[in-house]
Write an enzyme that holds these catalytic residues in place. Structure first.
Site, PDB file in Angstrom:
ATOM      1  N   LYS A   1       0.975  -1.242   0.059  1.00  0.00           N
ATOM      2  CA  LYS A   1       0.083  -0.046   0.002  1.00  0.00           C
ATOM      3  C   LYS A   1       0.872   1.256   0.082  1.00  0.00           C
ATOM      4  O   LYS A   1       0.695   2.224  -0.762  1.00  0.00           O
ATOM      5  CB  LYS A   1      -0.800   0.011   1.289  1.00  0.00           C
TER       6      LYS A   1
ATOM      7  N   ARG B   1      -3.172   3.179   8.781  1.00  0.00           N
ATOM      8  CA  ARG B   1      -3.421   1.895   8.102  1.00  0.00           C
ATOM      9  C   ARG B   1      -2.056   0.907   8.018  1.00  0.00           C
ATOM     10  O   ARG B   1      -0.947   1.329   7.772  1.00  0.00           O
ATOM     11  CB  ARG B   1      -4.139   1.947   6.765  1.00  0.00           C
TER      12      ARG B   1
ATOM     13  N   GLY C   1      -7.830  -6.947   4.607  1.00  0.00           N
ATOM     14  CA  GLY C   1      -8.671  -6.899   5.578  1.00  0.00           C
ATOM     15  C   GLY C   1      -7.808  -7.905   6.867  1.00  0.00           C
ATOM     16  O   GLY C   1      -8.795  -8.075   8.031  1.00  0.00           O
TER      17      GLY C   1
ATOM     18  N   MET D   1      -5.270  -7.214   8.735  1.00  0.00           N
ATOM     19  CA  MET D   1      -4.812  -6.337   9.779  1.00  0.00           C
ATOM     20  C   MET D   1      -5.595  -4.859   9.948  1.00  0.00           C
ATOM     21  O   MET D   1      -6.654  -4.938   9.533  1.00  0.00           O
ATOM     22  CB  MET D   1      -3.120  -6.058   9.550  1.00  0.00           C
TER      23      MET D   1
ATOM     24  N   ARG E   1      -3.511  -1.435  -6.543  1.00  0.00           N
ATOM     25  CA  ARG E   1      -2.417  -2.341  -6.336  1.00  0.00           C
ATOM     26  C   ARG E   1      -3.079  -3.330  -7.393  1.00  0.00           C
ATOM     27  O   ARG E   1      -3.873  -3.310  -8.133  1.00  0.00           O
ATOM     28  CB  ARG E   1      -2.782  -3.382  -5.177  1.00  0.00           C
TER      29      ARG E   1
ATOM     30  N   HIS F   1     -15.747  -8.684   1.277  1.00  0.00           N
ATOM     31  CA  HIS F   1     -14.991  -9.610   1.778  1.00  0.00           C
ATOM     32  C   HIS F   1     -14.876 -11.065   0.983  1.00  0.00           C
ATOM     33  O   HIS F   1     -13.931 -11.777   0.539  1.00  0.00           O
ATOM     34  CB  HIS F   1     -14.713  -9.661   3.288  1.00  0.00           C
TER      35      HIS F   1
ATOM     36  N   ARG G   1      -1.498 -47.499 -13.226  1.00  0.00           N
ATOM     37  CA  ARG G   1      -1.437 -48.459 -12.007  1.00  0.00           C
ATOM     38  C   ARG G   1      -2.249 -49.584 -12.286  1.00  0.00           C
ATOM     39  O   ARG G   1      -3.577 -49.374 -12.229  1.00  0.00           O
ATOM     40  CB  ARG G   1      -1.895 -47.702 -10.787  1.00  0.00           C
TER      41      ARG G   1
ATOM     42  N   ARG H   1       2.695 -49.999 -15.334  1.00  0.00           N
ATOM     43  CA  ARG H   1       3.407 -50.461 -14.293  1.00  0.00           C
ATOM     44  C   ARG H   1       2.650 -51.700 -13.706  1.00  0.00           C
ATOM     45  O   ARG H   1       1.470 -51.929 -13.641  1.00  0.00           O
ATOM     46  CB  ARG H   1       3.362 -49.431 -12.803  1.00  0.00           C
TER      47      ARG H   1
ATOM     48  N   GLU I   1      11.734 -45.981  -5.991  1.00  0.00           N
ATOM     49  CA  GLU I   1      11.041 -45.830  -4.744  1.00  0.00           C
ATOM     50  C   GLU I   1      11.699 -45.880  -3.499  1.00  0.00           C
ATOM     51  O   GLU I   1      11.133 -45.591  -2.620  1.00  0.00           O
ATOM     52  CB  GLU I   1       9.778 -46.604  -4.974  1.00  0.00           C
TER      53      GLU I   1
ATOM     54  N   SER J   1      11.396 -43.987 -13.488  1.00  0.00           N
ATOM     55  CA  SER J   1      10.382 -43.182 -13.164  1.00  0.00           C
ATOM     56  C   SER J   1      10.605 -43.000 -11.557  1.00  0.00           C
ATOM     57  O   SER J   1      10.385 -44.180 -10.873  1.00  0.00           O
ATOM     58  CB  SER J   1       9.133 -43.618 -13.595  1.00  0.00           C
TER      59      SER J   1
ATOM     60  N   GLY K   1       9.161 -42.862  -8.207  1.00  0.00           N
ATOM     61  CA  GLY K   1       8.053 -42.782  -7.545  1.00  0.00           C
ATOM     62  C   GLY K   1       8.298 -42.149  -6.039  1.00  0.00           C
ATOM     63  O   GLY K   1       8.453 -42.570  -5.083  1.00  0.00           O
ATOM     64  N   THR K   2       7.709 -40.584  -6.230  1.00  0.00           N
ATOM     65  CA  THR K   2       8.150 -39.861  -5.108  1.00  0.00           C
ATOM     66  C   THR K   2       7.259 -40.086  -3.817  1.00  0.00           C
ATOM     67  O   THR K   2       7.749 -39.681  -2.869  1.00  0.00           O
ATOM     68  CB  THR K   2       8.405 -38.443  -5.586  1.00  0.00           C
ATOM     69  N   ASN K   3       6.202 -40.672  -4.027  1.00  0.00           N
ATOM     70  CA  ASN K   3       5.467 -40.917  -3.004  1.00  0.00           C
ATOM     71  C   ASN K   3       6.002 -42.062  -2.174  1.00  0.00           C
ATOM     72  O   ASN K   3       6.295 -41.817  -0.792  1.00  0.00           O
ATOM     73  CB  ASN K   3       3.843 -41.545  -3.172  1.00  0.00           C
ATOM     74  N   ASP K   4       6.694 -43.149  -2.578  1.00  0.00           N
ATOM     75  CA  ASP K   4       7.190 -43.927  -1.830  1.00  0.00           C
ATOM     76  C   ASP K   4       8.586 -43.566  -1.391  1.00  0.00           C
ATOM     77  O   ASP K   4       9.022 -43.950  -0.343  1.00  0.00           O
ATOM     78  CB  ASP K   4       7.218 -45.448  -2.618  1.00  0.00           C
TER      79      ASP K   4
ATOM     80  N   CYS L   1       6.871 -39.603 -11.391  1.00  0.00           N
ATOM     81  CA  CYS L   1       5.140 -39.923 -11.440  1.00  0.00           C
ATOM     82  C   CYS L   1       4.671 -39.738 -10.190  1.00  0.00           C
ATOM     83  O   CYS L   1       3.485 -40.433  -9.907  1.00  0.00           O
ATOM     84  CB  CYS L   1       5.160 -41.178 -12.151  1.00  0.00           C
TER      85      CYS L   1
ATOM     86  N   TYR M   1      10.828 -35.711 -17.804  1.00  0.00           N
ATOM     87  CA  TYR M   1       9.331 -35.324 -17.952  1.00  0.00           C
ATOM     88  C   TYR M   1       8.935 -35.638 -16.443  1.00  0.00           C
ATOM     89  O   TYR M   1       9.320 -36.245 -15.578  1.00  0.00           O
ATOM     90  CB  TYR M   1       8.662 -36.351 -18.717  1.00  0.00           C
TER      91      TYR M   1
END
Ligand code: PEP
Ligand code: MG
Length: 898
Positions: A26, A96, A105, A107, A352, A468, A575, A631, A758, A777, A779-782, A844, A864
């Protein structure tokens, strides 16, 4: 001496737009507008450094601040010809907050500061309007008591409503000067009663109280929540802006309003906004009165009775139009402006970058390129990839018959279906239990944001397009209908009533955020069409810019079609276990698991083979000419076991076993830690028939599709590999099946065999595994689960505590952990590529659709990402942005060297 205070106004300023870090958003805009020569009431900004000092030194100010504030105040006094605290000609100021990032809104603000029993008389004489003076005074006491003194606001509202009913008044406009005078006296008594001390009369004491309160508000709960939701660091702090008051509530030649240089909902290049005659600024934003349209065209379109600003104040409207043009071309982006008209003179209070819907963001970015204002690269950086989710949301099927309960303003687009809840806490509680809810409020306030976040959609009965509810919902991408004035909400009874019909909490309604309609029950929705128009153009630019490919995680032919429609360049993860959960297949799967011997198991697999094959045929056709990574079966077998008595009977019959045998076999297969148990390639090693069947289904399907002259590119992927020898055993099996299918069909299919990475061991052994594997590939979850030793199914309960206490900055299952998991990925990629130069690398896990993780993947040079179909456009844009960011990083390095 350190500079803590920056002055602005009357055509000059000590700050500029690029000083947001120091002056807040602001503040920086007030300085820039002053510098541009726009009409800005003079004032000064106390910097964010003072906030940092305040919190670093037990809530105290740096030396020198007081003198700098006094000096800046003198300049304001000279410019406006009034003096702070002067009994006959008092200067009033607003105080302000203004953080670096906009936090609408969140603060606190204090207006009309400088009034006391003496100066109010001076104001009354100067304006010749005692009613106005005392109304301003009571507003000041109310705000100051709430914001600075922390007193109960409702007590003041009660005093006012008691007075009105004693006098038989309906509205505030019935109040006369003497009424406000009486209210002021009662308010001051209330302050004394609640706090034990009189209301502060000294303007300097009021000023320092308000400055302290604004700094303190940086740490209030709603500001903390907002920062958490928007990733705003606590260390930024807020600035404080002190500015001469201008009044939009001194009569019919006064007004206050909010305007966007383009329509923030659709992105259309039309002047868009709302104003209120004879009102103070906060009235528009708070949604207390429903505002009027800015332009005659908007008023006509809405068939509104009350005149637009264009009609009522044509000269000022034209001046505002000029400011619209100059601000937009100066900032090269859509602006959201606040203005006030005081007795026929226009004043700018803020500008803004305008918050906008995803649809508007895309249209505006593309239009600005066409208008020659920005480049394609800038346009790509202007759209938040995560916000594209909004565009991909379903809308209500236009063919479905609509029974409209009520109509409000189309405040934020998209369709939302859910059960009615009347409080933010309830919205959060029910949503965390998995229920879709619609938050219904008379109006929303910053205290409601957690509930708005949890809800599918938001409905309010009061307030305009810049209320708001509307602003916050648009920012969050939640569908919102605002100001549906026919609906009456009874919080105590938990009901809403409209046209004689009453709905209770828990009943389902549908909102159409694009039309403002509210419907009873659940309406059918249709998927978004994002294949044409501006969206398509932006996506084309993204595709031209990025080098990272984007594939989809898709398990069925129809998911594959959706993914291709969204621009997927292949399937990165199919899967196959998801194909087994269909009700008509699960019995065959269970028979296979329960089989007494190999012959019985093969018989069951023979039944599954044609089902899998036909799925693969569909997927290959949908992805013709593109790679499809399939897979082989991954989850622990016990996930398929029968549970209920009915299921046990069914399996016993199908497998030729007794029910007891089925129960015993199920008990034998129980594992204490199935995530680390008999799953992934371990299943393929112990029950090779399963992977044999799957490989056969893949190659037979590929042969069938290839025969109809469609290019198939199967990639067979092995899950949860830890050692190279696991991989080798299974690759031999796959190659053997491929060879026999080739023999049987006479079709030669080229294919690749690769692995998921994985497990940390696989990442470390990547150099060796790459001797056999064609691709990796991640397997970033495991991999996240096994790197952290955190269960992906159970961690969310305590990770939230970790996040709140900043032990971690984000959930590692949502945004990739660069230091740990990322390091393993880098090691595996480097070691793998060292062995095999053309090794294909991708990810993946869920991270494949997360913009911050995509940035990491691009930085380390994988080929990829693969993500769910609806996130494909998000990933395409994020990949382009990553490329641009890396390019500009290179540029700035060059500049630094030069
Ligand atoms: C992974 O582990 O990241 C993965 C993609 O496999 P799944 O989620 O099926 O375990
Ligand atoms: Mg996995």
């Amino acid at each position: 001496m350190a500079k803590w205070v920056y002055k602005f106004g009357a055509g000059s300023a000590e700050g500029r737009a690029d000083m947001r870090e120091l002056l807040g958003g602001k503040g920086a805009s007030l300085h820039e507008m002053s510098w541009l020569g726009l009409p800005v009431p003079p004032g000064f900004t106390i910097t964010t450094d003072v906030c940092t000092h305040f919190y670093g030194h037990e809530n105290s100010y740096p030396s020198g601040l007081k003198a700098q504030v006094e000096n800046a105040m003198k300049r304001v006094e000279t410019l406006v010809g009034m003096t702070f605290g002067d009994p006959s000609n008092p200067l009033l100021v607003s105080v302000r907050s203004g953080a670096r990032a906009s936090m609408p809104g969140m603060m606190d603000t204090v207006l009309n500061l400088g009034l006391n029993d003496v100066t109010v008389e001076g104001l009354a004489r100067r304006t010749k309007d005692a009613r106005f003076a005392y109304d301003s005074y009571r507003r000041f006491i109310e705000m100051y008591s709430d914001v600075v003194l922390g007193l109960d606001r409702d007590a003041f509202a009660e005093i006012l409503s008691e007075h009105k009913s004693a006098k038989g008044y309906e509205a505030d406009t019935d109040m006369k000067a003497d009424d406000w005078r009486a209210i002021v006296a009662r308010y001051k008594d209330e302050v004394l009663a609640q706090s034990g001390t009189p209301f502060p009369d000294s303007p300097p004491e009021q000023l320092w109280g308000a400055i302290g309160a604004v700094f303190q508000s940086w740490m209030n709960q709603r500001a903390i929540t907002y920062r958490r939701l928007h990733d705003i660091p606590e260390s930024w702090g807020t600035a404080v802006n002190v500015q001469a008051m201008v009044f939009g509530n001194m009569g019919e030649d006064c007004a206050t309003g909010v305007a966007f240089t383009r329509d923030p909902s659709t992105g259309e290049n039309v002047f868009y906004g709302e104003y209120l005659v004879n009102a103070q600024g906060e009235d528009v934003v708070a949604g207390i009165r429903t505002p009027q349209h800015l332009t005659a065209a908007a008023r006509d379109a809405a068939k509104a009775d009350r005149a637009s600003m264009e009609e009522v104040m044509p000269d000022l409207y034209r001046q505002l139009c000029d400011i619209r043009a100059s601000l937009e071309s100066h900032y090269r982006d859509v602006q959201d402006m606040e203005f006030t008209v005081q007795q026929g003179k226009l004043w700018m209070l803020q500008t803004r970058s305008g918050k906008r819907t995803a649809r508007a963001a895309v249209k505006i970015a593309v239009d600005l390129v066409r208008e020659g204002v920005i480049t394609e690269t800038e346009a790509l950086m202007r759209v938040d990839p995560a916000a594209l989710d909004q565009l991909l949301h379903p809308t209500i099927d236009p063919k479905a018959p609509r029974t409209v309960l009520a109509k409000g303003l189309p405040a934020s687009p998209g369709a939302a279906v859910g059960a009615i809840v009347f409080s933010a806490d309830e919205a959060e509680a029910r949503a965390s239990g998995g229920q879709d809810v619609i938050l219904v409020r008379v109006e929303t306030s910053p205290e409601d944001i957690h509930g708005m976040h949890a809800a599918r959609g938001i409905l309010t009965t009061r307030g305009g397009m810049t209320s708001h509810a509307a602003v916050v919902a648009r920012g969050m991408g939640r569908p919102c209908v605002a100001g549906a004035g026919d609906i009456r909400v009874d919080y105590a009874a938990g009901t809403l009533t409209v046209n004689g019909e009453t709905l209770r909490a828990g009943e389902v309604i549908t909102l159409d955020g694009a039309t403002g309609e509210v419907m009873k029950g659940s309406m059918p929705t249709i998927p978004a069409d994002t294949t044409s128009g501006d969206f398509g153009t932006l996506m084309e630019w993204a595709d031209k810019t990025r080098t990272l490919a984007v594939r989809a995680n898709a398990d069925t032919p129809s998911d594959a079609e959706v993914a291709r429609g969204f621009g997927a360049e292949g399937i990165g993860l199919c899967r196959t276990e998801h194909m087994f959960f269909e009700p008509d297949r699960i019995v065959a799967v269970r028979r296979m698991i329960m089989a007494k011997d190999e012959a019985a198991r093969r018989a069951a697999l023979d039944e599954l083979l044609p089902m899998q094959r036909s799925d693969f045929v569909g997927i290959f056709k949908a992805m013709s000419g593109l790679p499809v990574t399939i897979r082989l079966l991954d989850p622990p077998l016990h996930e398929f076991l029968p549970h209920s008595d009915g299921e046990i009977t069914e399996v016993a019959l199908a497998a030729g076993l007794t029910e007891d045998e089925v129960r015993r076999r199920a008990a034998d297969m129980h594992e204490s830690n199935p995530m680390l148990g008999h799953r992934g390639c371990r299943l393929g090693i112990t029950c090779p028939e399963i992977y044999e069947m799957q490989a056969r289904a893949i190659f037979e399907a590929a042969a069938e599709v290839a025969r109809s002259r469609i290019l198939v590119m199967p990639e067979v992927m092995l899950p949860l590999i830890a050692t190279r020898s696991e991989f080798d055993v299974l690759k031999t099996l796959i190659d053997r099946v491929a060879a026999s299918v080739k023999e049987e069909t006479g079709m030669k299919i080229s294919y690749r065999v690769g692995t998921m990475i994985e497990l940390p061991r696989a990442a470390l052994q990547a150099g060796s595994i790459a001797e056999s594997a064609d691709f990796f590939s991640f397997g970033t979850n495991d991999l996240t689960q096994t790197t952290f030793g955190l269960s992906r199914d159970d961690a969310s309960h305590f990770l939230e505590t970790y996040r709140k206490r900043h032990i971690i900055e984000s959930d590692p299952f949502a945004t990739l952990d660069r230091e740990g998991v990322g390091e393993l990925i880098k090691i595996a990629a480097t070691r793998g590529r060292k062995t095999r130069k053309n090794l294909k690398l991708g990810i993946c896990g869920e991270h494949g659709g997360d913009p911050a993780s995509i940035m990491f993947v691009a930085e380390i040079g994988l080929d990829y990402v693969s993500c769910s179909p609806y996130r494909v456009p998000v990933a395409r844009l994020a990949a382009a942005q990553a490329e641009i960011a890396m390019g500009s990083a290179k540029d700035s390095r060059t500049e630094m060297v030069a």
